[in-house]
Design a protein around this motif. Structure first.
Motif, PDB file in Angstrom:
ATOM      1  N   GLU A 113       0.833  -1.202   0.000  1.00 54.80           N
ATOM      2  CA  GLU A 113       0.000   0.000   0.000  1.00 54.80           C
ATOM      3  C   GLU A 113       0.871   1.256   0.000  1.00 54.80           C
ATOM      4  OE1 GLU A 113      -3.559   2.016   2.753  1.00 54.80           O
ATOM      5  OE2 GLU A 113      -2.446   0.256   3.440  1.00 54.80           O
ATOM      6  N   ASP A 117      -1.329  -0.052 -10.289  1.00 56.14           N
ATOM      7  CA  ASP A 117      -2.487   0.140  -9.407  1.00 56.14           C
ATOM      8  C   ASP A 117      -2.765   1.627  -9.196  1.00 56.14           C
ATOM      9  OD1 ASP A 117      -2.931  -2.528  -9.171  1.00 56.14           O
ATOM     10  OD2 ASP A 117      -2.237  -2.731  -7.103  1.00 56.14           O
ATOM     11  N   TRP A 123      -6.020   3.771  -7.730  1.00 55.12           N
ATOM     12  CA  TRP A 123      -5.902   3.561  -6.282  1.00 55.12           C
ATOM     13  C   TRP A 123      -4.951   4.595  -5.701  1.00 55.12           C
ATOM     14  CZ3 TRP A 123      -3.140  -1.080  -3.468  1.00 55.12           C
ATOM     15  CH2 TRP A 123      -3.424  -1.014  -2.098  1.00 55.12           C
ATOM     16  N   ASP A 124      -5.392   5.336  -4.708  1.00 53.02           N
ATOM     17  CA  ASP A 124      -4.553   6.354  -4.079  1.00 53.02           C
ATOM     18  C   ASP A 124      -4.608   6.232  -2.556  1.00 53.02           C
ATOM     19  OD1 ASP A 124      -3.087   8.508  -3.264  1.00 53.02           O
ATOM     20  OD2 ASP A 124      -4.383  10.036  -4.130  1.00 53.02           O
ATOM     21  N   PRO A 125      -3.784   5.368  -1.984  1.00 51.61           N
ATOM     22  CA  PRO A 125      -3.764   5.218  -0.523  1.00 51.61           C
ATOM     23  C   PRO A 125      -3.277   6.479   0.199  1.00 51.61           C
ATOM     24  CG  PRO A 125      -2.656   3.378  -1.630  1.00 51.61           C
ATOM     25  CD  PRO A 125      -2.866   4.447  -2.651  1.00 51.61           C
TER      26      PRO A 125
END
Length: 267
Positions: free
Chosen positions: A170, A225, A230-232
């Motif tokens: 992540e 990703d 997706w941007d954690p």
């Protein structure tokens, strides 16, 4: 008399070896000379200029040694992002800055196998990898994704591996997302992936050379990703490791989230 014959024979052998060496041709060298380049310039200097700009993602045209308007605008973009000024003229300072930013690139003569594109002019460094476009980094990456070229994706993978290997997956995705978040804010950051990554003092791995390490499959997966949405980091444009950060400036940034050893911040 025998000693004299042996001496003459040794000299003859050395001369023969020298003849063979020079017959094989001198080792390749960079073509960049001190010539000032501008629209209308032609030759190997321009060929190398286009290849180096292509290596950084600024030039996307044919490497033909002809300084046309596509080359002109690529030069201006590079100058703006790296030097704070844009003239479109390649003078000594521009040449020095470009060479410093493309240490992983190596000259290949025009017409050499595979030299018709910027990616083909990228050569391995630091044990078989380069900061942008090594063959290993390009493997398993698409030719384009999310409006980014394979060279952009590869360069991002180099950064992710250099900056976040050993971090949770992540956290690796979050590092890639920070680059993309900067790309979405051209008023504060350069408007190309290469410009963002090679912006002075932007990434520690560029300064210490770790960006030249060959990224693994996980780093490439993290990049993809992030490109797919997706941007954690939740929109972060900065991150730092509190255990190694020495600048008080980075601590002033609003913190968003901590992932692994990195704190992710907004502008």
């Amino acid at each position: 008399m025998r000693r004299g014959r042996r001496f003459i024979g040794a000299i003859t052998g050395c001369l023969a070896a020298l003849v063979v060496t020079f017959a094989a041709g001198p080792p390749p060298v960079n073509a960049f000379t001190m010539e000032t380049l501008t629209v209308g310039s032609r030759g190997y200097n321009v060929d190398e200029l286009q290849a180096r700009l292509g290596f950084l993602g600024y030039y996307h045209g044919k490497i033909d040694g002809d300084f046309g308007w596509d080359t002109y605008w690529a030069v201006r973009d590079f100058q703006y992002n790296f030097m704070g000024r844009a003239t479109g003229i390649v003078d000594l300072k521009t040449r020095q800055k470009l060479v410093a930013a493309t240490k992983g690139w190596h000259y290949r003569p025009a017409g050499a196998s595979g030299s018709s594109s910027s990616s083909a002019n990228q050569s391995a460094s630091s044990g078989g990898s380069s900061a942008a476009g090594s063959a290993a980094a390009a493997d398993a990456l698409p030719s384009t994704a999310g409006g980014l070229s394979q060279s952009d994706l590869s360069l991002m993978a180099h950064v992710v591996y250099a900056e976040a290997r050993g971090e949770p997956f992540e956290g690796q995705v979050a590092v890639a997302a920070v680059i993309l978040n900067r790309l979405k804010d051209p008023s504060k950051f350069p408007h190309t992936v290469a410009g963002i990554i090679y912006q002075p003092l932007a990434f520690t791995s560029v300064q210490d050379g770790q960006i030249n390490l060959t990224p693994n499959a996980q780093a490439k997966e993290a990049v993809m990703d992030a490109v797919e949405g997706w941007d954690p980091s939740h929109g972060a444009t900065y991150y730092f490791d509190p255990a190694t950060a020495t600048s008080p400036w980075i601590w002033s940034k609003p913190e968003i989230v901590t992932i692994g050893h990195h704190i992710f911040c907004s502008s």
